[in-house]
Design a protein around this motif. Structure first.
Motif, mmCIF file in Angstrom:
data_model
loop_
_atom_site.group_PDB
_atom_site.id
_atom_site.type_symbol
_atom_site.label_atom_id
_atom_site.label_comp_id
_atom_site.label_asym_id
_atom_site.label_seq_id
_atom_site.Cartn_x
_atom_site.Cartn_y
_atom_site.Cartn_z
ATOM 1 N N ASP A 144 50.010 -38.441 -49.431
ATOM 2 C CA ASP A 144 50.116 -39.729 -50.348
ATOM 3 C C ASP A 144 48.959 -40.098 -50.815
ATOM 4 N N ALA A 145 48.832 -39.894 -52.092
ATOM 5 C CA ALA A 145 47.274 -40.254 -52.792
ATOM 6 C C ALA A 145 47.750 -41.730 -53.512
ATOM 7 N N LYS A 146 46.715 -42.858 -53.153
ATOM 8 C CA LYS A 146 46.821 -43.956 -53.696
ATOM 9 C C LYS A 146 45.522 -43.965 -54.783
ATOM 10 N N LEU A 150 52.860 -38.257 -54.475
ATOM 11 C CA LEU A 150 53.083 -37.585 -53.521
ATOM 12 C C LEU A 150 52.648 -35.926 -53.837
ATOM 13 N N LEU A 151 51.807 -35.183 -53.190
ATOM 14 C CA LEU A 151 51.274 -33.900 -53.616
ATOM 15 C C LEU A 151 51.569 -33.196 -52.188
ATOM 16 N N LYS A 152 51.378 -31.778 -52.583
ATOM 17 C CA LYS A 152 51.458 -30.520 -51.789
ATOM 18 C C LYS A 152 49.852 -30.082 -52.042
ATOM 19 N N ALA A 153 49.378 -29.388 -51.076
ATOM 20 C CA ALA A 153 48.195 -28.684 -51.319
ATOM 21 C C ALA A 153 48.471 -27.498 -52.287
ATOM 22 N N SER A 154 47.481 -26.957 -53.250
ATOM 23 C CA SER A 154 47.535 -26.101 -54.280
ATOM 24 C C SER A 154 46.706 -24.828 -53.658
ATOM 25 N N ASP A 155 45.865 -25.045 -52.641
ATOM 26 C CA ASP A 155 45.184 -24.022 -51.998
ATOM 27 C C ASP A 155 45.086 -24.293 -50.527
ATOM 28 N N ILE A 156 45.292 -23.261 -49.822
ATOM 29 C CA ILE A 156 45.129 -23.472 -48.309
ATOM 30 C C ILE A 156 44.165 -22.169 -47.789
ATOM 31 N N THR A 157 43.347 -22.473 -46.889
ATOM 32 C CA THR A 157 42.538 -21.370 -46.288
ATOM 33 C C THR A 157 42.742 -21.605 -44.625
ATOM 34 N N SER A 158 42.508 -20.571 -43.740
ATOM 35 C CA SER A 158 42.906 -20.795 -42.483
ATOM 36 C C SER A 158 41.886 -19.530 -41.885
ATOM 37 N N PHE A 172 43.948 -30.448 -52.474
ATOM 38 C CA PHE A 172 44.937 -31.074 -53.358
ATOM 39 C C PHE A 172 44.615 -31.066 -54.649
ATOM 40 N N PRO A 173 45.506 -31.018 -55.656
ATOM 41 C CA PRO A 173 45.261 -31.193 -57.006
ATOM 42 C C PRO A 173 44.808 -32.635 -57.642
ATOM 43 N N VAL A 174 43.912 -33.233 -56.890
ATOM 44 C CA VAL A 174 43.476 -34.593 -57.273
ATOM 45 C C VAL A 174 41.949 -34.476 -57.018
ATOM 46 N N ALA A 175 41.303 -35.414 -57.714
ATOM 47 C CA ALA A 175 39.746 -35.498 -57.493
ATOM 48 C C ALA A 175 39.663 -36.742 -56.481
ATOM 49 N N ASP A 230 37.274 -38.664 -55.853
ATOM 50 C CA ASP A 230 36.862 -39.956 -56.175
ATOM 51 C C ASP A 230 37.651 -40.848 -57.023
ATOM 52 N N GLU A 231 38.783 -40.228 -57.578
ATOM 53 C CA GLU A 231 39.668 -41.051 -57.946
ATOM 54 C C GLU A 231 40.992 -41.775 -57.185
ATOM 55 N N LEU A 232 40.391 -41.387 -55.927
ATOM 56 C CA LEU A 232 41.656 -42.020 -54.931
ATOM 57 C C LEU A 232 40.842 -43.211 -54.170
ATOM 58 N N ASN A 233 41.716 -44.091 -53.827
ATOM 59 C CA ASN A 233 41.422 -45.409 -52.989
ATOM 60 C C ASN A 233 41.824 -45.160 -51.437
ATOM 61 N N GLY A 234 42.941 -44.466 -51.398
ATOM 62 C CA GLY A 234 43.535 -44.300 -50.097
ATOM 63 C C GLY A 234 44.265 -43.212 -50.015
ATOM 64 N N ILE A 235 44.444 -42.533 -48.763
ATOM 65 C CA ILE A 235 45.137 -41.295 -48.616
ATOM 66 C C ILE A 235 45.876 -41.457 -47.324
ATOM 67 N N SER A 236 47.078 -40.747 -47.396
ATOM 68 C CA SER A 236 47.871 -40.807 -46.136
ATOM 69 C C SER A 236 48.258 -39.386 -45.995
ATOM 70 N N ILE A 237 48.068 -38.619 -44.940
ATOM 71 C CA ILE A 237 48.373 -37.130 -44.617
ATOM 72 C C ILE A 237 49.511 -37.011 -43.815
ATOM 73 N N THR A 238 50.594 -36.382 -43.958
ATOM 74 C CA THR A 238 51.810 -36.520 -43.195
ATOM 75 C C THR A 238 52.120 -34.974 -42.750
ATOM 76 N N LEU A 239 51.840 -34.733 -41.424
ATOM 77 C CA LEU A 239 52.408 -33.599 -40.790
ATOM 78 C C LEU A 239 53.509 -33.663 -40.471
ATOM 79 N N SER A 240 54.667 -33.136 -40.981
ATOM 80 C CA SER A 240 55.791 -33.453 -40.841
ATOM 81 C C SER A 240 56.551 -32.618 -39.731
ATOM 82 N N ALA A 241 57.638 -33.253 -38.791
ATOM 83 C CA ALA A 241 58.013 -32.448 -37.461
ATOM 84 C C ALA A 241 58.271 -30.939 -37.993
ATOM 85 N N GLU A 242 58.854 -30.745 -39.090
ATOM 86 C CA GLU A 242 59.203 -29.396 -39.503
ATOM 87 C C GLU A 242 57.736 -28.494 -39.690
ATOM 88 N N SER A 243 56.989 -28.954 -40.081
ATOM 89 C CA SER A 243 55.510 -28.149 -40.438
ATOM 90 C C SER A 243 54.728 -28.110 -39.085
#
Length: 187
Positions: free
Chosen positions: A97-99, A111-119, A139-142, A144-157
């Motif tokens: 959740d990008a603000k 609301l964004l999903k990751a565009s690239d994942i490495t593990s 995530f597909p957002v710069a 420095d354009e964000l003021n706040g972020i919220s990362i949600t790990l859902s119960a399903e994930s």
């Protein structure tokens, strides 16, 4: 006099293997209501060293570390640690959740999903007696354009078995603070 001061600092740095200087750090400051504030590095920033959040759920430790690099896409590392086994985790279900604030002063929320994942995975050894899982989500957002972020790990994930819980939310706000940076060959 100025050359003498610079030369002295350089000489001490070479002899001691240390670097220290005042600076301003822009980063995503964690919300202490969402977990335990934790440093991602033993050396580095002093005032702002507590730059990630950790939650303990039963025998599972989950750490979320956002990375602020100007003009780069936002990267968030999720580190999962457990003594007995790996944890089933589906990082593609993580939601950001990008603000941001527009030039007119209005707040945007996306609301964004990751565009690239490495593990990477780690098996227990004598020096690290636990199973470790690292996921770097881009995530597909710069950042420095964000003021706040919220990362949600859902119960399903996140399959936590008997430690099942609701969605886990980790909140951070972008801030710039005066700080003191130090590093050493011993870090």
């Amino acid at each position: 006099m100025n050359r003498f001061l610079i030369s002295s600092v350089l000489l001490l740095t070479m002899l001691l293997g240390c670097v220290a200087y005042p600076t301003t750090r822009s980063y995503f400051e964690p919300n202490s209501e969402d977990g335990v504030l934790t440093a991602t590095s033993g050396c580095g920033y002093h005032t702002t060293k507590l730059d990630s959040l950790v939650r303990e759920i039963g025998d599972i430790s989950i750490q979320v570390i956002p990375e602020y690099l100007e003009a780069d896409n936002l990267k968030v590392t999720v580190f999962i640690k457990r003594e007995n086994d790996y944890v089933s985790f589906e990082p593609e279900l993580v939601v950001l959740d990008a603000k941001s604030v527009t030039t007119s002063g209005d707040e945007n929320q996306t609301l964004l999903k990751a565009s690239d994942i490495t593990s990477s995975l780690q098996v227990p050894t004598k020096s690290t007696p636990y199973y470790g899982q690292w996921y770097v989500l881009t995530f597909p957002v710069a950042a420095d354009e964000l003021n706040g972020i919220s990362i949600t790990l859902s119960a399903e994930s996140l399959a936590l078995g008997e430690n099942s819980t609701n969605d886990l939310v980790f909140r951070f706000k972008k801030i710039a603070k005066q700080d003191f940076y130090y590093n050493s060959i011993n870090c």
